[in-house]
Design an enzyme around this catalytic site. Structure first.
Site, PDB file in Angstrom:
ATOM      1  N   GLU A 143       0.791  -1.164  -0.087  1.00 40.85           N
ATOM      2  CA  GLU A 143       0.183   0.151   0.041  1.00 40.85           C
ATOM      3  C   GLU A 143       0.817   1.249  -0.052  1.00 40.85           C
ATOM      4  O   GLU A 143       1.897   1.206   0.859  1.00 40.85           O
ATOM      5  CB  GLU A 143      -0.877   0.179   1.325  1.00 40.85           C
ATOM      6  CG  GLU A 143      -2.199   0.586   1.123  1.00 40.85           C
ATOM      7  CD  GLU A 143      -3.132  -0.231   0.117  1.00 40.85           C
ATOM      8  OE1 GLU A 143      -3.102   0.120  -1.258  1.00 40.85           O
ATOM      9  OE2 GLU A 143      -3.806  -1.105   0.475  1.00 40.85           O
ATOM     10  N   HIS A 144       0.570   2.104  -0.779  1.00 38.07           N
ATOM     11  CA  HIS A 144       1.175   3.385  -0.889  1.00 38.07           C
ATOM     12  C   HIS A 144       2.611   3.130  -1.435  1.00 38.07           C
ATOM     13  O   HIS A 144       3.581   3.925  -1.083  1.00 38.07           O
ATOM     14  CB  HIS A 144       1.247   4.386   0.310  1.00 38.07           C
ATOM     15  CG  HIS A 144      -0.103   4.905   0.428  1.00 38.07           C
ATOM     16  ND1 HIS A 144      -0.458   6.105  -0.411  1.00 38.07           N
ATOM     17  CD2 HIS A 144      -1.275   4.651   1.275  1.00 38.07           C
ATOM     18  CE1 HIS A 144      -1.895   6.646   0.016  1.00 38.07           C
ATOM     19  NE2 HIS A 144      -1.900   5.623   0.861  1.00 38.07           N
ATOM     20  N   LEU A 162     -11.872   0.700  -3.092  1.00 38.72           N
ATOM     21  CA  LEU A 162     -11.793  -0.656  -3.796  1.00 38.72           C
ATOM     22  C   LEU A 162     -12.063  -0.098  -5.558  1.00 38.72           C
ATOM     23  O   LEU A 162     -12.319  -0.907  -6.293  1.00 38.72           O
ATOM     24  CB  LEU A 162     -13.196  -1.189  -3.620  1.00 38.72           C
ATOM     25  CG  LEU A 162     -13.170  -1.639  -2.234  1.00 38.72           C
ATOM     26  CD1 LEU A 162     -14.623  -2.265  -1.850  1.00 38.72           C
ATOM     27  CD2 LEU A 162     -12.166  -2.609  -1.879  1.00 38.72           C
ATOM     28  N   ASP A 216      -4.195   0.227  -9.368  1.00 36.07           N
ATOM     29  CA  ASP A 216      -5.448   0.155  -9.579  1.00 36.07           C
ATOM     30  C   ASP A 216      -5.856  -0.326 -11.000  1.00 36.07           C
ATOM     31  O   ASP A 216      -6.421  -1.262 -11.282  1.00 36.07           O
ATOM     32  CB  ASP A 216      -6.484   1.300  -9.022  1.00 36.07           C
ATOM     33  CG  ASP A 216      -6.258   1.686  -7.638  1.00 36.07           C
ATOM     34  OD1 ASP A 216      -5.609   0.828  -7.081  1.00 36.07           O
ATOM     35  OD2 ASP A 216      -6.359   2.701  -7.363  1.00 36.07           O
ATOM     36  N   ALA A 239     -14.757   3.507  -1.111  1.00 37.50           N
ATOM     37  CA  ALA A 239     -14.453   2.448  -0.142  1.00 37.50           C
ATOM     38  C   ALA A 239     -13.100   1.930  -0.312  1.00 37.50           C
ATOM     39  O   ALA A 239     -12.819   0.973   0.215  1.00 37.50           O
ATOM     40  CB  ALA A 239     -15.403   1.585  -0.129  1.00 37.50           C
TER      41      ALA A 239
HETATM   42  C1  GLA Z   1      -5.076   4.642  -4.396  1.00 37.50           C
HETATM   43  C2  GLA Z   1      -4.269   4.804  -5.807  1.00 37.50           C
HETATM   44  C3  GLA Z   1      -3.325   3.920  -5.890  1.00 37.50           C
HETATM   45  C4  GLA Z   1      -2.519   3.464  -4.746  1.00 37.50           C
HETATM   46  C5  GLA Z   1      -3.319   3.243  -3.656  1.00 37.50           C
HETATM   47  C6  GLA Z   1      -2.587   3.205  -2.177  1.00 37.50           C
HETATM   48  O1  GLA Z   1      -5.892   3.599  -4.818  1.00 37.50           O
HETATM   49  O2  GLA Z   1      -5.089   5.106  -6.681  1.00 37.50           O
HETATM   50  O3  GLA Z   1      -2.481   4.146  -7.149  1.00 37.50           O
HETATM   51  O4  GLA Z   1      -1.532   4.321  -4.451  1.00 37.50           O
HETATM   52  O5  GLA Z   1      -4.241   4.429  -3.439  1.00 37.50           O
HETATM   53  O6  GLA Z   1      -1.668   1.947  -2.320  1.00 37.50           O
END
Ligand code: GLA
Length: 381
Positions: A34-35, A126, A173, A124
């Site tokens: 994440e991130h 998602l 994503d 959310a």
């Molecule tokens: C959002 C962003 C992704 C990613 C996540 C965190 O979903 O669209 O590119 O950075 O946050 O992991």
């Protein structure tokens, strides 16, 4: 009715004729990593069974006309020449962005009618917006008699977020949705976009619990975290934090907040690699430890969680015990919790959650059971 059926019925109602085709794109849940996507890191998302459907039909003349069935039939109508952003940013920004991105790639079907229907929960964590963009890209390509490769489609959708919605997101994503396969996690190297499909064990379940705290990445926190990471990489003399390590970060004596952000990124990339090993070894205990460590790092070092999500994560981890684990998923500041556990333990897990919520006098939040033998995701609704 599922989104494909709703988009089709809505098309008939809005335009008085059957659509020529229907495109679909799922949402995604991130298991871990994440991130780190905008730091050239490694991520492990998977497509989910909810998604966005776009019914399409060509029309005479140059106009694109679209109806958003989930927004009380709001509509948009434009020609590509001189196209501008919709203010404030909403579904129309994504539509205009994707139409323009596709045209830049030589994909322009001319006059087009679209109806859009989705089942992803919005805000959310998602990826309802990336799902919308990929479904639109698929619909526009199909109407032009072509199909864009998943990486190109993902890049078009990412640029739409950047330039038309103002969110400087990474590409996780969009790639998860464009290239992910049902019942598989997608190991994605965000530096070179190399992918590997990681089959999820069929006796595991991926459970998504919505916190009910919705958020928009457009509110600025997300872009601020990205700037912190860029500042850390620049101070270390690196192109991105992918090449950093904890010793290097400690030695640089950076501002404490920037140090914490960078330490999260470096440790989270390592956890993603370890998570793939745990999944392939069918080791739910090891994966659970990694999910809990990821959450602690996002809460304490990256500071993107909120108390309601922390409580939900603690509750889920207490109910799961050592056979799996839970953490926040997505960009943060609300959104959802992802839990991975034995499929056979799901009824007991849900009962424990329900009991706990009942004791607090509240009702169970919305829960989705995904993955591994669950409903097909990928390109079908
Ligand atoms: C959002 C962003 C992704 C990613 C996540 C965190 O979903 O669209 O590119 O950075 O946050 O992991």
């Amino acid at each position: 009715m599922n989104p494909v059926e709703r988009a089709r019925a809505g098309f008939l109602a809005a335009f008085g004729t059957e659509p020529e085709g229907n495109a679909f794109a799922p949402g995604r849940v991130n298991l871990i990593g994440e991130h780190v996507d905008y730091n050239d890191g490694l991520v492990l998302p998977m497509p989910i069974s909810t998604g966005t459907a776009v019914a399409w039909g060509r029309s005479d003349g140059p106009e694109v006309e679209a109806v958003a069935l989930d927004f009380a039939g709001q509509h948009d109508r434009f020609v590509l020449t001189g196209l501008t952003q919709h203010q404030p940013a909403d579904w129309r920004s994504y539509l205009r962005g994707m139409a323009s991105q596709m045209a830049h790639r030589g994909i322009d079907p001319g006059g087009l009618r679209l109806t859009i229907a989705g089942s992803n929960p919005r805000g959310a964590g998602l990826s309802s917006s990336a799902s919308l963009c990929i479904a639109l890209g698929r619909a526009i390509s199909a109407a032009a008699g072509t199909a864009l490769a998943p990486v190109e489609l993902a890049k078009a959708a990412q640029l739409t977020e950047h330039d038309w919605a103002g969110v400087q997101c990474g590409i996780m994503d969009q790639m998860a949705i464009a290239a992910g396969e049902p019942n598989h996690a997608l190991l994605l190297d965000c530096r070179n976009l190399a992918t590997r499909q990681v089959p999820m064990p069929s006796d595991w379940a991926v459970v998504i619990i919505q916190s009910g705290v919705t958020r928009g990445l457009v509110d600025g926190h997300y872009n601020a975290r990205r700037r912190d990471c860029e500042a850390a990489a620049a101070a270390l003399g690196l192109a991105s934090l992918r090449d950093a390590d904890l010793a290097m970060i400690a030695a640089a004596k950076l501002d404490p907040i920037i140090t914490a952000r960078a330490a999260h990124v470096v440790s989270e990339i390592a956890r993603t690699v370890a998570a793939v090993t745990a999944i392939e070894a069918h080791d739910l205990a090891a994966l659970g430890d990694l999910l809990r460590a990821s959450h602690a790092s996002l809460r304490d070092q990256f500071e993107v969680s909120v108390p309601a999500v922390d409580r939900l994560v603690d509750l889920a981890n207490a109910a799961i015990g050592n056979s799996g684990g839970a953490r926040m998923t997505g960009g943060g500041f609300g959104g959802a919790v992802v839990a991975v556990l034995e499929r056979s333990a799901v009824p007991g897990f849900l009962a424990a959650l329900e009991h706990n919520f009942a004791q607090q006098g509240s009702t169970l939040p919305t829960i989705m059971i995904e993955g591994t033998g669950g409903p097909a995701a990928g390109n079908t609704p």
